[in-house]
Design an enzyme around this catalytic site. Structure first.
Site, PDB file in Angstrom:
ATOM      1  NE  ARG A  99      -4.085  -1.946   0.358  1.00 13.90           N
ATOM      2  CZ  ARG A  99      -5.295  -1.830   0.918  1.00 13.90           C
ATOM      3  NH1 ARG A  99      -5.675  -0.709   1.453  1.00 13.90           N
ATOM      4  NH2 ARG A  99      -6.120  -2.855   0.907  1.00 13.90           N
ATOM      5  NE  ARG A 138      -7.024   4.903   2.406  1.00 11.06           N
ATOM      6  CZ  ARG A 138      -7.584   3.972   3.146  1.00 11.06           C
ATOM      7  NH1 ARG A 138      -8.721   4.222   3.752  1.00 11.06           N
ATOM      8  NH2 ARG A 138      -7.010   2.793   3.307  1.00 11.06           N
ATOM      9  NE  ARG A 197     -10.756   7.305  -3.600  1.00  9.93           N
ATOM     10  CZ  ARG A 197     -12.057   7.560  -3.713  1.00  9.93           C
ATOM     11  NH1 ARG A 197     -12.481   8.420  -4.605  1.00  9.93           N
ATOM     12  NH2 ARG A 197     -12.925   6.931  -2.936  1.00  9.93           N
ATOM     13  CG  ASP A 219      -8.749  -3.590  -4.192  1.00  8.05           C
ATOM     14  OD1 ASP A 219      -8.149  -2.934  -3.320  1.00  8.05           O
ATOM     15  OD2 ASP A 219      -9.525  -4.510  -3.919  1.00  8.05           O
ATOM     16  CE1 TYR A 240     -12.755  -7.488   1.850  1.00  2.46           C
ATOM     17  CE2 TYR A 240     -11.199  -9.208   1.233  1.00  2.46           C
ATOM     18  CZ  TYR A 240     -11.511  -8.077   1.976  1.00  2.46           C
ATOM     19  OH  TYR A 240     -10.582  -7.551   2.842  1.00  2.46           O
TER      20      TYR A 240
HETATM   21  O1  1CP Z   1       0.343   0.621  -3.411  1.00  3.07           O
HETATM   22  C1  1CP Z   1      -0.489  -0.304  -3.330  1.00  3.07           C
HETATM   23  O2  1CP Z   1      -0.244  -1.365  -2.731  1.00  3.07           O
HETATM   24  C2  1CP Z   1      -1.796  -0.064  -3.979  1.00  3.07           C
HETATM   25  C3  1CP Z   1      -2.454  -1.218  -4.637  1.00  3.07           C
HETATM   26  C4  1CP Z   1      -3.414  -2.001  -3.728  1.00  3.07           C
HETATM   27  C5  1CP Z   1      -3.231  -3.336  -3.301  1.00  3.07           C
HETATM   28  C6  1CP Z   1      -2.018  -4.201  -3.493  1.00  3.07           C
HETATM   29  C7  1CP Z   1      -4.671  -1.580  -3.249  1.00  3.07           C
HETATM   30  C8  1CP Z   1      -5.244  -0.245  -3.438  1.00  3.07           C
HETATM   31  N1  1CP Z   1      -5.291  -2.643  -2.634  1.00  3.07           N
HETATM   32  C9  1CP Z   1      -4.431  -3.724  -2.634  1.00  3.07           C
HETATM   33  C10 1CP Z   1      -4.666  -5.056  -2.106  1.00  3.07           C
HETATM   34  C11 1CP Z   1      -5.858  -5.338  -1.264  1.00  3.07           C
HETATM   35  N2  1CP Z   1      -7.126  -4.819  -1.356  1.00  3.07           N
HETATM   36  C12 1CP Z   1      -5.879  -6.317  -0.253  1.00  3.07           C
HETATM   37  C13 1CP Z   1      -4.696  -7.231   0.085  1.00  3.07           C
HETATM   38  C14 1CP Z   1      -3.704  -6.572   0.959  1.00  3.07           C
HETATM   39  C15 1CP Z   1      -4.193  -6.212   2.340  1.00  3.07           C
HETATM   40  O3  1CP Z   1      -4.466  -7.132   3.145  1.00  3.07           O
HETATM   41  O4  1CP Z   1      -4.279  -5.000   2.614  1.00  3.07           O
HETATM   42  C16 1CP Z   1      -7.168  -6.346   0.305  1.00  3.07           C
HETATM   43  C17 1CP Z   1      -7.667  -7.228   1.438  1.00  3.07           C
HETATM   44  C18 1CP Z   1      -7.967  -5.382  -0.411  1.00  3.07           C
HETATM   45  C19 1CP Z   1      -9.411  -5.110  -0.231  1.00  3.07           C
HETATM   46  C20 1CP Z   1      -9.736  -3.674  -0.018  1.00  3.07           C
HETATM   47  N3  1CP Z   1      -9.484  -2.680  -0.931  1.00  3.07           N
HETATM   48  C21 1CP Z   1     -10.353  -3.075   1.112  1.00  3.07           C
HETATM   49  C22 1CP Z   1     -10.905  -3.825   2.316  1.00  3.07           C
HETATM   50  C23 1CP Z   1      -9.888  -4.060   3.393  1.00  3.07           C
HETATM   51  C24 1CP Z   1     -10.543  -4.801   4.570  1.00  3.07           C
HETATM   52  O5  1CP Z   1     -10.198  -4.451   5.696  1.00  3.07           O
HETATM   53  O6  1CP Z   1     -11.343  -5.716   4.364  1.00  3.07           O
HETATM   54  C25 1CP Z   1     -10.431  -1.688   0.872  1.00  3.07           C
HETATM   55  C26 1CP Z   1     -10.995  -0.615   1.778  1.00  3.07           C
HETATM   56  C27 1CP Z   1      -9.858  -1.465  -0.419  1.00  3.07           C
HETATM   57  C28 1CP Z   1      -9.751  -0.145  -1.130  1.00  3.07           C
HETATM   58  C29 1CP Z   1      -8.408   0.261  -1.575  1.00  3.07           C
HETATM   59  N4  1CP Z   1      -7.518  -0.530  -2.303  1.00  3.07           N
HETATM   60  C30 1CP Z   1      -6.397   0.188  -2.613  1.00  3.07           C
HETATM   61  C31 1CP Z   1      -6.574   1.511  -2.061  1.00  3.07           C
HETATM   62  C32 1CP Z   1      -5.589   2.648  -2.184  1.00  3.07           C
HETATM   63  C33 1CP Z   1      -7.829   1.551  -1.415  1.00  3.07           C
HETATM   64  C34 1CP Z   1      -8.477   2.763  -0.747  1.00  3.07           C
HETATM   65  C35 1CP Z   1      -9.449   3.335  -1.716  1.00  3.07           C
HETATM   66  C36 1CP Z   1      -9.643   4.820  -1.657  1.00  3.07           C
HETATM   67  O7  1CP Z   1      -8.784   5.593  -2.144  1.00  3.07           O
HETATM   68  O8  1CP Z   1     -10.690   5.206  -1.161  1.00  3.07           O
END
Ligand code: 1CP
Length: 349
Positions: free
Chosen positions: A26, A30, A39, A76, A152
């Protein structure tokens, strides 16, 4: 083995060049004001993922700011259900929302054949990032693992206890396996397409692997990941693959035995001595600073980073967090972390 221009690739090939590459899960997102800006104008998170130009810009932001050794394509894990025809909405302040799938009949509505077309913008973003990225930087393509994506799809979003998914997997495993098999095919295809686009390395995120009991872990985490790894390596035998089985504890021992993988990404609950003794002799490891130390900064962070380096960096090692960067992390802390890692390299080489 030929020395690569990419430090990440050298480490993943087990070549100890006194270089500790660093990237962060990540690392885009944000906590960066330049991300917030894009965004805000993009309207929704998925609009960024599906716009090759915006996805490229956001992927490169943390590289420009911190000079990390790898970029991870901005996307994602939930683009897979979205592409299969189970639309995902990312609601600000809530997280992902999907119409839950809870019966084997609903699986018939998932359309594997439309995956590649739906995700074409992601592959286009991969190619355009690769062509702008310096030759010493690696580009990481990624996917969720079947179990984590399935949670999910079945819960309809994130969950506290994942009861619906665990119940389906436990009460009707053969039915649930149909969903897992669809995901194995989709993920294999998605990863291969990212390699074709120019990804140098792959990472598979099994963020909820730690929920599973012993036999369930074998069936829903290990077995599907083995199939995916085999499928990808059959087409691209050289591609390094990193697995992140978050919170799997001692079962990391089984993960490192998956044939063909190059590395595991460590969550922050693992003890470093145990990792060094039991895992580092088998595969390359990446990790595992608790993201809370990056949020805190200062001495707390410095001491913890040094403890990790002392224990794991004498062997080929990639510095990372144990989970993703937390939203309010100050960028100065990230810069200082990068400085510590760079200084450590100079001192030891
Ligand atoms: O730099 C990076 O890593 C960005 C790329 C990236 C990756 C590798 C994002 C962007 N998401 C992910 C993987 C991801 N997404 C995972 C696996 C890693 C982890 O455990 O964190 C998971 C579980 C998700 C699912 C997800 N995406 C959630 C739910 C998390 C939960 O607690 O259940 C959420 C809120 C997101 C949104 C998301 N994905 C990525 C970003 C930057 C965001 C925030 C969106 C925004 O800007 O509002």
């Amino acid at each position: 083995m030929l020395i690569s221009k990419q430090p990440m690739i050298n480490v993943l090939n087990g070549i100890n060049t006194n270089r500790v590459p660093i990237w962060l899960m990540r690392q885009a997102g944000r906590y960066l004001e330049e991300y917030q800006q894009i965004r805000k104008n993009a309207g929704s998170f998925l609009n960024i993922c599906y716009s090759p130009d915006l996805a490229k810009k956001v992927t490169l932001q943390p590289i420009h700011r911190f000079n990390f050794d790898a970029a991870i394509i901005f996307s994602d894990i939930l683009v897979i259900p979205d592409a299969l025809g189970q639309p995902v909405d990312f609601k600000p302040g809530v997280g992902p929302v999907l119409e839950p799938i809870r019966s084997v009949n609903s699986l018939a509505h998932l359309k594997l054949h439309q995956l590649k077309t739906h995700l074409a913008p992601v592959y286009e973003a991969v190619s355009s990032v690769r062509s702008e990225l310096a030759e010493n930087k690696s580009l990481i393509g990624f996917s969720g693992a079947p179990w984590t994506i399935a949670t999910y799809m079945v819960e309809g979003g994130t969950s506290r206890d994942f009861t619906n998914t665990k119940l389906w997997a436990c009460a009707a495993p053969d039915e649930f396996n149909n969903l897992i098999e669809i995901l194995v095919s989709a993920i294999t295809e998605h990863l291969i397409s990212q390699i074709k686009g120019g990804a140098d390395i792959l990472q598979i995120f099994d963020s909820w692997a730690g929920l599973l009991s012993e036999r369930a872990f074998e069936r829903w985490c290990l077995a599907p990941i083995r199939k995916i790894v085999r499928g990808v390596l059959k087409e691209f035998p050289e591609i390094p693959i990193i697995i992140f089985p978050r919170l799997a504890g001692r079962r990391y021992l089984d993960v490192v035995e998956i044939e063909g993988i190059s590395a595991v990404s460590l969550d922050h609950t693992l003890s470093l001595g145990w990792v060094h003794e039991h895992l580092q002799s088998k595969v390359i490891v990446q990790g595992n600073l608790d993201p809370i130390y990056l949020l805190a900064g200062g001495n707390a962070m410095r001491e913890e980073v040094n403890r990790i380096l002392d224990c794991l960096a004498p062997s080929p090692f990639i510095f990372n967090l144990g989970h993703g960067v937390l939203p309010n992390t100050p960028t100065e802390h990230v810069s200082e972390l990068c400085d510590i890692i760079t200084r450590f390299q100079r001192e030891s080489s």
